[in-house]
Design a protein around this motif. Structure first.
Motif, short mmCIF file in Angstrom:
data_model
loop_
_atom_site.label_atom_id
_atom_site.label_comp_id
_atom_site.label_asym_id
_atom_site.label_seq_id
_atom_site.Cartn_x
_atom_site.Cartn_y
_atom_site.Cartn_z
N TYR A 105 0.86 -1.10 0.18
CA TYR A 105 -0.02 -0.04 -0.06
C TYR A 105 0.78 1.14 0.03
O TYR A 105 1.94 1.37 0.85
N LEU B 62 5.75 9.32 2.65
CA LEU B 62 5.83 8.80 4.19
C LEU B 62 7.30 8.04 3.93
O LEU B 62 7.60 7.08 4.82
N LEU B 63 8.31 8.96 3.41
CA LEU B 63 9.63 8.39 3.76
C LEU B 63 10.02 8.41 5.00
O LEU B 63 9.56 9.66 5.49
N ILE B 64 10.95 7.61 5.40
CA ILE B 64 11.51 7.97 6.86
C ILE B 64 12.85 8.72 6.82
O ILE B 64 13.70 8.47 5.99
N LEU C 286 18.13 3.75 0.52
CA LEU C 286 18.24 2.09 0.63
C LEU C 286 17.48 1.48 1.79
O LEU C 286 16.78 0.52 1.56
N PHE D 126 12.84 -0.86 4.27
CA PHE D 126 12.12 -0.58 5.53
C PHE D 126 11.04 -1.89 6.01
O PHE D 126 10.89 -2.16 6.83
N GLY D 127 10.32 -2.29 4.85
CA GLY D 127 9.58 -3.61 5.14
C GLY D 127 10.25 -4.57 5.79
O GLY D 127 9.68 -5.16 6.55
N ALA E 185 19.22 -3.11 -3.48
CA ALA E 185 20.16 -2.12 -4.07
C ALA E 185 20.25 -2.54 -5.71
O ALA E 185 20.07 -1.49 -6.45
N ARG F 182 9.15 7.79 -6.54
CA ARG F 182 9.95 6.56 -6.91
C ARG F 182 10.39 5.81 -5.72
O ARG F 182 10.41 4.35 -5.54
N ARG G 66 9.84 1.04 -2.05
CA ARG G 66 9.29 0.46 -0.82
C ARG G 66 8.37 -0.49 -0.96
O ARG G 66 8.36 -1.70 -0.43
N LEU H 29 8.46 -5.29 -0.74
CA LEU H 29 7.26 -5.83 0.21
C LEU H 29 7.05 -7.39 -0.63
O LEU H 29 6.80 -8.11 0.22
N ARG I 1 4.39 -7.98 -2.49
CA ARG I 1 2.97 -8.37 -2.13
C ARG I 1 2.34 -8.79 -3.45
O ARG I 1 2.93 -8.28 -4.39
#
Ligand SMILES: Nc1ncnc2c1ncn2[C@@H]1O[C@H](COP(=O)(O)OP(=O)(O)O)[C@@H](O)[C@H]1O
Ligand SMILES: [Mg+2]
Lengths: 318, 274
Positions: free
Chosen positions: B84, B90-92, B98, B103-104, B120, B146, B151, B155, B157
């Motif tokens: 999703y 919502l980048l950290i 990288l 992150f997932g 990478a 992007r 990200r 995942l 999914r």
């Protein structure tokens, strides 16, 4: 543009490192000037020279007092930080505790620290313990308040994103909540570092079994030795300032993403370099299907190609 | 495209999914099937409940009624099954590019060296290699999207939900990213459910465009877009493309009560929906 010029003007006239020194020199000159102008006798306000001379000459006697107080400040600060961080995490994770403990925490600050110090000494004795408690009481409050509000105000959409990926509560805390609270925590650490000195002095004024700078000030004051009083105040102030600076320095290390454009010295960088230097075929040839306009899309993203020198990118991006 | 395709390889199915907030019906019961490998867009006026629908599929919001089925399994109200990407990137901020892409994996446990290399590789493959070590604050809006998409992709999914991912970008960057997304989608052979309020974007990207009505929202129409792939920007000037766009517009703007205050004479000539 004009903003840039003003800044470079400021840099040229007053280098960054010199600014605090200039401020201190000005303060000392003012001190000197007040004494001269109003003809203040030395037993009321000593001159800067006599103050410095006192610290210089009596250093061997002052040293144990200094280190006693310093250890109270440092240990008490650590206690306060530990308790503060622990409480903030606990209260943000367990909502019931949030509402239950908050009134207690506010009460602990509403009660004047000078008034509750004597009973604390009676309960805890004359050793290090009551001092740690008093310093801790001064330090933990800004930590709890800042950190709790940061932990409770993590972007709800960020939390939704994490939920959509799914993780454990502990990882959410470690990977999202705590890092996002680091900035407010560092601000609180700076405040706490200066509060800690006040706490240590109050602690010493109440419990006099061990001698530190705080209670020595009282002794010197009653002997009307004002250079000693001033000298010790300056030493205490120095501890506070050093703590503040240390915490600011710490912030630079724990929050590198604020001032750096890239992470460096990580395993990741080496991966990246290896991957990039591996002579990877350009994205255009690999992804763009013949006749697709994707190729054009990548061409416009051309700055994505690795620059020959990494420092170029870093230089451009501050 | 054969009409039997989604029946044969149905990946995601919504059965009678509806949602009310405090007695106000936002989504009327919606039925929807998405086939594996399909690119489906939902267009609708803002506030009609598109994000709510996404949240239901992602398991973040419980539907008032109905079921969400993924690969034949009931995932109603269960998160962690779809990728999703939110409206905001919502980048950290404290993770590098990288780090954001992985992150997932980090949320699932320690990121292994293998996973790092793989991420990478993927990032390099899709044109992000020069910025792998950068913190997000150094990236442009297009780059951020992007990374956010990488990200979501990482995942792994079976389906990606993209909620107006290009909504905040300038027109040029948006076109670039649309093409980039199509390339990523084609290569990954992924399935995408895409939300937008931009009809042109929906037609350009999709196999099917679902037009949603105003609140309480239902799917007012379904348009099958049979434009050849791969598609380039030029296709947006073709007669076929304009016909699709016109069809979607007719439905969107003629739908009763869609925009109460639409009085634009340009739409008066369009006539009723066919
Ligand atoms: N948690 C909620 N509580 C109450 N109302 C909500 C909630 N979430 C969404 N809504 C309402 O549902 C409607 C649809 O919202 P949303 O799905 O975000 O629309 P869209 O994404 O199409 O712009 C809006 O009118 C909004 O006010
Ligand atoms: Mg929305």
């Amino acid at each position: 543009m004009s903003g840039d010029r003003t800044r470079s003007w400021g840099r040229r006239t007053l280098p960054f490192a010199a600014r605090p020194i200039v401020a201190i020199v000005v303060a000392v000159l003012l001190w000197e000037a007040v004494i001269k102008l109003f003809n203040v006798p030395p037993y009321v306000i000593p001159t800067p020279e006599s103050t410095v001379a006192f610290v210089w000459d009596d250093w061997s006697q002052l040293q144990p007092l200094f280190f006693q107080t310093l250890s109270e400040v440092v240990l008490g600060f650590l206690v306060g930080v530990g308790v503060g961080v622990f409480l903030a995490v606990l209260m943000s994770e367990v909502k019931v505790l949030n509402t239950t403990l908050y009134p207690l925490i506010i009460t602990s600050q509403a009660a004047p620290i000078v008034a509750i110090a004597p009973p604390l000494v009676i309960i805890l004795g004359f050793g290090m313990l009551p001092k740690l408690v008093i310093v801790g009481l001064c330090v933990f409050f800004p930590i709890v308040v800042n950190m709790l509000s940061a932990l409770n105000s993590v972007d709800p959409e960020m939390l939704a994103l994490v939920k959509s990926i799914e993780t454990s509560r502990l990882r959410l805390l470690a990977l999202v909540k705590l890092p996002s609270a680091l900035g407010p925590l560092c601000a609180a650490l700076r405040i706490g570092a200066t509060f800690a000195v006040t706490g240590a002095v109050i602690g010493e004024w109440t419990a006099t079994a061990t001698r530190g700078l705080g209670n020595n000030i009282l002794t010197q004051e009653s002997a009307l030795n004002t250079p000693a009083v001033f000298g010790e105040v300056i030493m205490l102030t120095g501890i506070g300032i050093a703590g503040f600076l240390l915490m600011s320095l710490l912030e630079r290390f724990v929050i590198p993403w604020r001032r750096r454009s890239t992470a460096r010295g990580l395993l990741r960088s080496r991966f990246r370099r290896r991957l990039v230097s591996g002579g990877a075929p350009s994205v255009t040839t690999r992804v763009g299907a013949p006749g697709s306009t994707f190729a054009a899309g990548v061409a416009t993203a051309a700055p994505l190609q690795p620059p020959a020198d990494r420092s170029v990118v870093q230089g451009v991006l501050r | 495209m054969e009409p039997t395709r989604e029946a044969a390889t149905c990946l995601l199915e919504l059965r009678d999914v509806s949602r009310s907030f405090g007695g106000v019906e936002v989504l009327t019961p919606i039925d929807l099937k998405i086939a594996r490998g399909e690119f489906v867009s939902i267009v609708g006026p803002s506030g009609c409940g598109k994000s709510t629908l996404m949240n239901i599929v992602a398991g973040l919001v419980e539907p008032t009624s109905g079921r969400v089925m993924l690969e034949g399994r009931d995932i109603t109200g269960r998160s962690g099954h779809v990728g999703y990407m939110f409206q905001k990137d919502l980048l950290i901020p404290w993770r590098t590019v990288l780090g954001n892409i992985t992150f997932g994996a980090a949320l699932k446990g320690r990121v292994s060296k293998g996973q790092l290399v793989e991420a990478a590789e993927m990032a390099r493959h899709y044109g992000l290699s020069a910025f792998l070590d950068n913190y997000p604050h150094t990236l442009s809006g297009g780059m951020r999207q992007r990374v956010a998409l990488m990200r979501t992709l990482a995942l792994g999914r079976p389906i990606m939900l993209l909620d107006e991912p290009f909504g905040a970008l300038d027109a040029q960057t948006r076109v670039q990213l649309q093409q980039w997304l199509l390339a990523v989608w084609a290569e990954m052979q992924g399935t995408i459910l895409f939300i937008t309020h931009d009809i042109e974007e929906a037609v350009f990207l999709s196999d099917r465009v679902l037009v949603m009505s105003r609140r309480p929202a239902a799917i007012a129409a379904e348009i099958r877009v049979d434009l050849e792939r791969p598609r380039g920007v030029v296709v947006t000037t073709s007669e076929e493309f304009i016909a699709y766009k016109r069809q979607a517009m007719e439905i969107l703007y003629s739908h009763r009560g869609l925009y109460e205050e639409v009085t634009d004479p340009a739409f008066a000539t369009l006539g009723p929906a066919s």
